[in-house]
Design a protein around this motif. Structure first.
Motif, PDB file in Angstrom:
ATOM      1  N   ALA A  67       0.856  -1.185   0.000  1.00 40.24           N
ATOM      2  CA  ALA A  67       0.000   0.000   0.000  1.00 40.24           C
ATOM      3  C   ALA A  67       0.891   1.232   0.000  1.00 40.24           C
ATOM      4  CB  ALA A  67      -0.903   0.001   1.220  1.00 40.24           C
ATOM      5  N   PRO A  68       0.527   2.270  -0.746  1.00 42.13           N
ATOM      6  CA  PRO A  68       1.380   3.453  -0.842  1.00 42.13           C
ATOM      7  C   PRO A  68       1.401   4.328   0.406  1.00 42.13           C
ATOM      8  CG  PRO A  68      -0.641   3.786  -2.069  1.00 42.13           C
ATOM      9  CD  PRO A  68      -0.651   2.359  -1.588  1.00 42.13           C
ATOM     10  N   ASP A  69       0.471   4.131   1.339  1.00 38.71           N
ATOM     11  CA  ASP A  69       0.461   4.959   2.550  1.00 38.71           C
ATOM     12  C   ASP A  69       0.445   4.066   3.789  1.00 38.71           C
ATOM     13  OD1 ASP A  69      -2.151   4.048   3.045  1.00 38.71           O
ATOM     14  OD2 ASP A  69      -3.033   5.734   1.998  1.00 38.71           O
ATOM     15  N   ALA A  70       0.510   4.663   4.933  1.00 35.02           N
ATOM     16  CA  ALA A  70       0.542   3.912   6.186  1.00 35.02           C
ATOM     17  C   ALA A  70      -0.829   3.920   6.853  1.00 35.02           C
ATOM     18  CB  ALA A  70       1.594   4.498   7.112  1.00 35.02           C
TER      19      ALA A  70
ATOM     20  N   MET B 225       1.199  -2.902   7.279  1.00 31.64           N
ATOM     21  CA  MET B 225       1.825  -4.009   7.995  1.00 31.64           C
ATOM     22  C   MET B 225       0.885  -5.197   8.204  1.00 31.64           C
ATOM     23  SD  MET B 225       4.908  -2.825   8.364  1.00 31.64           S
ATOM     24  CE  MET B 225       5.709  -3.834   9.581  1.00 31.64           C
ATOM     25  N   THR B 226      -0.212  -5.304   7.439  1.00 28.58           N
ATOM     26  CA  THR B 226      -1.115  -6.448   7.559  1.00 28.58           C
ATOM     27  C   THR B 226      -0.891  -7.405   6.397  1.00 28.58           C
ATOM     28  OG1 THR B 226      -2.927  -5.389   6.354  1.00 28.58           O
ATOM     29  CG2 THR B 226      -2.870  -5.074   8.752  1.00 28.58           C
ATOM     30  N   PHE B 227      -1.257  -8.659   6.603  1.00 29.11           N
ATOM     31  CA  PHE B 227      -1.131  -9.661   5.554  1.00 29.11           C
ATOM     32  C   PHE B 227      -2.196 -10.726   5.757  1.00 29.11           C
ATOM     33  CE2 PHE B 227       1.299 -11.254   9.062  1.00 29.11           C
ATOM     34  CZ  PHE B 227       1.043 -12.615   9.068  1.00 29.11           C
TER      35      PHE B 227
ATOM     36  N   ARG C 144      -0.923  -8.921  11.661  1.00 26.53           N
ATOM     37  CA  ARG C 144      -0.333  -7.591  11.568  1.00 26.53           C
ATOM     38  C   ARG C 144       1.080  -7.677  12.104  1.00 26.53           C
ATOM     39  NH1 ARG C 144      -3.916  -5.241  14.175  1.00 26.53           N
ATOM     40  NH2 ARG C 144      -2.951  -5.223  16.214  1.00 26.53           N
ATOM     41  N   LEU C 145       2.050  -7.288  11.283  1.00 26.49           N
ATOM     42  CA  LEU C 145       3.447  -7.303  11.697  1.00 26.49           C
ATOM     43  C   LEU C 145       3.754  -6.129  12.604  1.00 26.49           C
ATOM     44  CD1 LEU C 145       5.072  -8.197   8.271  1.00 26.49           C
ATOM     45  CD2 LEU C 145       4.715  -9.728  10.220  1.00 26.49           C
ATOM     46  N   ALA C 146       4.670  -6.344  13.528  1.00 25.93           N
ATOM     47  CA  ALA C 146       5.111  -5.267  14.412  1.00 25.93           C
ATOM     48  C   ALA C 146       5.949  -4.271  13.610  1.00 25.93           C
ATOM     49  CB  ALA C 146       5.948  -5.857  15.556  1.00 25.93           C
TER      50      ALA C 146
END
Length: 100
Positions: free
Chosen positions: A14-17, A22-24, A97-99
């Motif tokens: 994704a281009p923004d935060a 950080m999800t998959f 969700r990754l840290a």
């Protein structure tokens, strides 16, 4: 959003935060696959564990390298949290969700 198809894995950036940063999602295991040790995962293999996790509200830890192959600090490092697990006709579907 960009997509990259790598055969077994689809990666999306994704281009923004925003909220999806950080999800998959994907399959942690699929049914009927023979692994390097000759093991095959059968349908129903995850049902009881998932029910127990949901009932307790305590998901398993998301660890680097499955946690414990070599019992090093690196393989036991938490790298995020699971947000969904379920078994379907294909295998064990997971979301996390990754840290940072």
């Amino acid at each position: 959003m960009e997509r990259l198809d790598c055969g077994l894995v689809e990666l999306r950036a994704a281009p923004d935060a925003g909220p999806e940063a950080m999800t998959f999602s994907g399959y942690g295991a699929v049914f009927g696959n023979v692994d390097a040790y000759g093991d095959v995962i059968a349908k129903g293999a995850f049902d009881r564990s998932i029910a127990d996790f949901k009932a307790s509200g305590a998901w398993p830890a998301m660890l680097s390298q499955h946690g414990g192959w070599d019992m090093s600090a690196e393989s036991l490092t938490p790298i995020g949290v699971w947000t969904e697990m379920r078994e379907d006709g294909h295998g064990l579907y997971v979301e996390g969700r990754l840290a940072d």
